[in-house]
Design a protein around this motif. Structure first.
Motif, PDB file in Angstrom:
ATOM      1  N   ALA A  40      32.284 -18.145 -27.354  1.00 38.28           N
ATOM      2  CA  ALA A  40      32.487 -17.429 -26.087  1.00 38.28           C
ATOM      3  C   ALA A  40      33.954 -17.382 -25.675  1.00 38.28           C
ATOM      4  O   ALA A  40      34.280 -17.594 -24.512  1.00 38.28           O
ATOM      5  CB  ALA A  40      31.621 -18.021 -24.972  1.00 38.28           C
ATOM      6  N   LEU A  41      34.839 -17.113 -26.626  1.00 39.72           N
ATOM      7  CA  LEU A  41      36.245 -16.922 -26.281  1.00 39.72           C
ATOM      8  C   LEU A  41      36.464 -15.446 -25.995  1.00 39.72           C
ATOM      9  O   LEU A  41      36.266 -14.609 -26.874  1.00 39.72           O
ATOM     10  CB  LEU A  41      37.165 -17.343 -27.434  1.00 39.72           C
ATOM     11  N   ASP A  42      36.855 -15.130 -24.770  1.00 42.25           N
ATOM     12  CA  ASP A  42      37.193 -13.753 -24.417  1.00 42.25           C
ATOM     13  C   ASP A  42      38.119 -13.756 -23.215  1.00 42.25           C
ATOM     14  O   ASP A  42      38.316 -14.771 -22.561  1.00 42.25           O
ATOM     15  CB  ASP A  42      35.945 -12.914 -24.156  1.00 42.25           C
ATOM     16  N   GLY A  43      38.758 -12.613 -22.957  1.00 40.09           N
ATOM     17  CA  GLY A  43      39.693 -12.514 -21.842  1.00 40.09           C
ATOM     18  C   GLY A  43      40.970 -13.267 -22.132  1.00 40.09           C
ATOM     19  O   GLY A  43      41.394 -13.406 -23.273  1.00 40.09           O
ATOM     20  N   ASP A  44      41.623 -13.763 -21.083  1.00 41.63           N
ATOM     21  CA  ASP A  44      42.842 -14.572 -21.225  1.00 41.63           C
ATOM     22  C   ASP A  44      42.431 -16.027 -21.415  1.00 41.63           C
ATOM     23  O   ASP A  44      41.772 -16.603 -20.551  1.00 41.63           O
ATOM     24  CB  ASP A  44      43.715 -14.467 -19.970  1.00 41.63           C
ATOM     25  N   ALA A  47      44.895 -22.408 -23.674  1.00 43.20           N
ATOM     26  CA  ALA A  47      44.563 -23.678 -24.318  1.00 43.20           C
ATOM     27  C   ALA A  47      45.839 -24.445 -24.655  1.00 43.20           C
ATOM     28  O   ALA A  47      45.902 -25.173 -25.639  1.00 43.20           O
ATOM     29  CB  ALA A  47      43.732 -23.419 -25.568  1.00 43.20           C
ATOM     30  N   ALA A  48      46.854 -24.271 -23.808  1.00 41.70           N
ATOM     31  CA  ALA A  48      48.137 -24.927 -24.039  1.00 41.70           C
ATOM     32  C   ALA A  48      47.965 -26.441 -24.061  1.00 41.70           C
ATOM     33  O   ALA A  48      47.186 -27.007 -23.297  1.00 41.70           O
ATOM     34  CB  ALA A  48      49.131 -24.528 -22.949  1.00 41.70           C
ATOM     35  N   HIS A  49      48.672 -27.086 -24.972  1.00 41.78           N
ATOM     36  CA  HIS A  49      48.708 -28.545 -25.118  1.00 41.78           C
ATOM     37  C   HIS A  49      47.335 -29.141 -25.435  1.00 41.78           C
ATOM     38  O   HIS A  49      47.077 -30.304 -25.126  1.00 41.78           O
ATOM     39  CB  HIS A  49      49.321 -29.206 -23.888  1.00 41.78           C
ATOM     40  N   SER A  50      46.463 -28.337 -26.048  1.00 39.79           N
ATOM     41  CA  SER A  50      45.148 -28.840 -26.466  1.00 39.79           C
ATOM     42  C   SER A  50      45.250 -29.544 -27.806  1.00 39.79           C
ATOM     43  O   SER A  50      46.212 -29.359 -28.549  1.00 39.79           O
ATOM     44  CB  SER A  50      44.158 -27.669 -26.596  1.00 39.79           C
ATOM     45  N   ARG A  51      44.246 -30.362 -28.101  1.00 41.21           N
ATOM     46  CA  ARG A  51      44.126 -30.990 -29.413  1.00 41.21           C
ATOM     47  C   ARG A  51      42.769 -30.627 -29.975  1.00 41.21           C
ATOM     48  O   ARG A  51      41.739 -30.972 -29.399  1.00 41.21           O
ATOM     49  CB  ARG A  51      44.260 -32.507 -29.314  1.00 41.21           C
ATOM     50  N   LEU A  52      42.764 -29.882 -31.088  1.00 42.59           N
ATOM     51  CA  LEU A  52      41.524 -29.510 -31.759  1.00 42.59           C
ATOM     52  C   LEU A  52      41.541 -30.123 -33.149  1.00 42.59           C
ATOM     53  O   LEU A  52      42.461 -29.886 -33.936  1.00 42.59           O
ATOM     54  CB  LEU A  52      41.397 -27.988 -31.871  1.00 42.59           C
ATOM     55  N   THR A  53      40.545 -30.930 -33.436  1.00 42.86           N
ATOM     56  CA  THR A  53      40.446 -31.609 -34.718  1.00 42.86           C
ATOM     57  C   THR A  53      39.074 -31.351 -35.315  1.00 42.86           C
ATOM     58  O   THR A  53      38.059 -31.530 -34.636  1.00 42.86           O
ATOM     59  CB  THR A  53      40.657 -33.132 -34.549  1.00 42.86           C
ATOM     60  N   GLU A  54      39.065 -30.911 -36.589  1.00 39.74           N
ATOM     61  CA  GLU A  54      37.828 -30.613 -37.304  1.00 39.74           C
ATOM     62  C   GLU A  54      36.950 -29.674 -36.497  1.00 39.74           C
ATOM     63  O   GLU A  54      35.787 -29.961 -36.202  1.00 39.74           O
ATOM     64  CB  GLU A  54      37.096 -31.903 -37.678  1.00 39.74           C
ATOM     65  N   CYS A  55      37.504 -28.526 -36.095  1.00 39.93           N
ATOM     66  CA  CYS A  55      36.809 -27.544 -35.264  1.00 39.93           C
ATOM     67  C   CYS A  55      36.762 -26.182 -35.955  1.00 39.93           C
ATOM     68  O   CYS A  55      37.509 -25.916 -36.890  1.00 39.93           O
ATOM     69  CB  CYS A  55      37.519 -27.379 -33.920  1.00 39.93           C
ATOM     70  N   ALA A  56      35.891 -25.307 -35.451  1.00 37.91           N
ATOM     71  CA  ALA A  56      35.791 -23.939 -35.933  1.00 37.91           C
ATOM     72  C   ALA A  56      35.839 -22.995 -34.735  1.00 37.91           C
ATOM     73  O   ALA A  56      35.221 -23.253 -33.704  1.00 37.91           O
ATOM     74  CB  ALA A  56      34.495 -23.744 -36.702  1.00 37.91           C
ATOM     75  N   ILE A  57      36.606 -21.912 -34.877  1.00 36.48           N
ATOM     76  CA  ILE A  57      36.661 -20.849 -33.877  1.00 36.48           C
ATOM     77  C   ILE A  57      36.315 -19.573 -34.614  1.00 36.48           C
ATOM     78  O   ILE A  57      36.987 -19.204 -35.581  1.00 36.48           O
ATOM     79  CB  ILE A  57      38.064 -20.735 -33.246  1.00 36.48           C
ATOM     80  N   ALA A  58      35.256 -18.882 -34.184  1.00 38.80           N
ATOM     81  CA  ALA A  58      34.821 -17.684 -34.898  1.00 38.80           C
ATOM     82  C   ALA A  58      34.477 -16.566 -33.937  1.00 38.80           C
ATOM     83  O   ALA A  58      34.069 -16.798 -32.801  1.00 38.80           O
ATOM     84  CB  ALA A  58      33.610 -18.007 -35.761  1.00 38.80           C
ATOM     85  N   ALA A  59      34.672 -15.341 -34.417  1.00 41.55           N
ATOM     86  CA  ALA A  59      34.287 -14.128 -33.698  1.00 41.55           C
ATOM     87  C   ALA A  59      34.817 -14.114 -32.267  1.00 41.55           C
ATOM     88  O   ALA A  59      34.081 -13.860 -31.327  1.00 41.55           O
ATOM     89  CB  ALA A  59      32.777 -13.955 -33.710  1.00 41.55           C
ATOM     90  N   ALA A  60      36.102 -14.389 -32.109  1.00 36.94           N
ATOM     91  CA  ALA A  60      36.720 -14.377 -30.783  1.00 36.94           C
ATOM     92  C   ALA A  60      37.498 -13.082 -30.601  1.00 36.94           C
ATOM     93  O   ALA A  60      38.215 -12.647 -31.496  1.00 36.94           O
ATOM     94  CB  ALA A  60      37.646 -15.569 -30.623  1.00 36.94           C
ATOM     95  N   SER A  61      37.355 -12.468 -29.440  1.00 34.83           N
ATOM     96  CA  SER A  61      38.109 -11.271 -29.095  1.00 34.83           C
ATOM     97  C   SER A  61      38.733 -11.523 -27.728  1.00 34.83           C
ATOM     98  O   SER A  61      38.052 -11.481 -26.708  1.00 34.83           O
ATOM     99  CB  SER A  61      37.184 -10.055 -29.064  1.00 34.83           C
ATOM    100  N   VAL A  62      40.022 -11.821 -27.721  1.00 39.53           N
ATOM    101  CA  VAL A  62      40.701 -12.232 -26.500  1.00 39.53           C
ATOM    102  C   VAL A  62      41.794 -11.235 -26.137  1.00 39.53           C
ATOM    103  O   VAL A  62      42.312 -10.522 -26.987  1.00 39.53           O
ATOM    104  CB  VAL A  62      41.316 -13.644 -26.651  1.00 39.53           C
ATOM    105  N   SER A  63      42.146 -11.200 -24.858  1.00 35.90           N
ATOM    106  CA  SER A  63      43.308 -10.427 -24.432  1.00 35.90           C
ATOM    107  C   SER A  63      44.571 -11.190 -24.788  1.00 35.90           C
ATOM    108  O   SER A  63      45.558 -10.623 -25.238  1.00 35.90           O
ATOM    109  CB  SER A  63      43.279 -10.197 -22.918  1.00 35.90           C
TER     110      SER A  63
END
Length: 93
Positions: A40-44, A47-63
């Motif tokens: 559910a990534l969409d729009g603006d 995620a500044a200064h985030s930490r993502l470890t062993e993750c997946a991001i798929a089918a994202a349409s963002v501004s």
């Protein structure tokens, strides 16, 4: 054999992801995610200064997707579409 001078190029390999990922909706600043599937990534998206470890991001349409200062380790990103990009990136050398 002589050691190489300077840094070596990064090794390219598939991310090391767990067999089962926890589903997480969206990202926010300073998020700390481990073993997650981001949906559910969409729009603006900020995620500044985030930490993502062993993750997946798929089918994202963002501004806009802001990952400045973020640390991504073993993250698989597939089918990411962004409508705007930051001017001046990559920085001039």
């Amino acid at each position: 054999m002589a050691r190489a001078r300077g840094p070596l190029p990064p090794r390219i390999s598939a991310p090391d992801l767990p067999a089962r990922l926890e589903s997480v909706r969206g990202l926010e600043p300073r998020a700390d995610l481990l073993g997650s599937s981001v949906v559910a990534l969409d729009g603006d998206v900020d995620a500044a200064h985030s930490r993502l470890t062993e993750c997946a991001i798929a089918a994202a349409s963002v501004s806009r997707l802001d990952l400045s200062g973020a640390t991504l380790t073993d993250v698989e990103i597939s089918t990411l579409r962004a409508r705007a990009s930051r001017r001046g990136w990559p920085p001039a050398r």
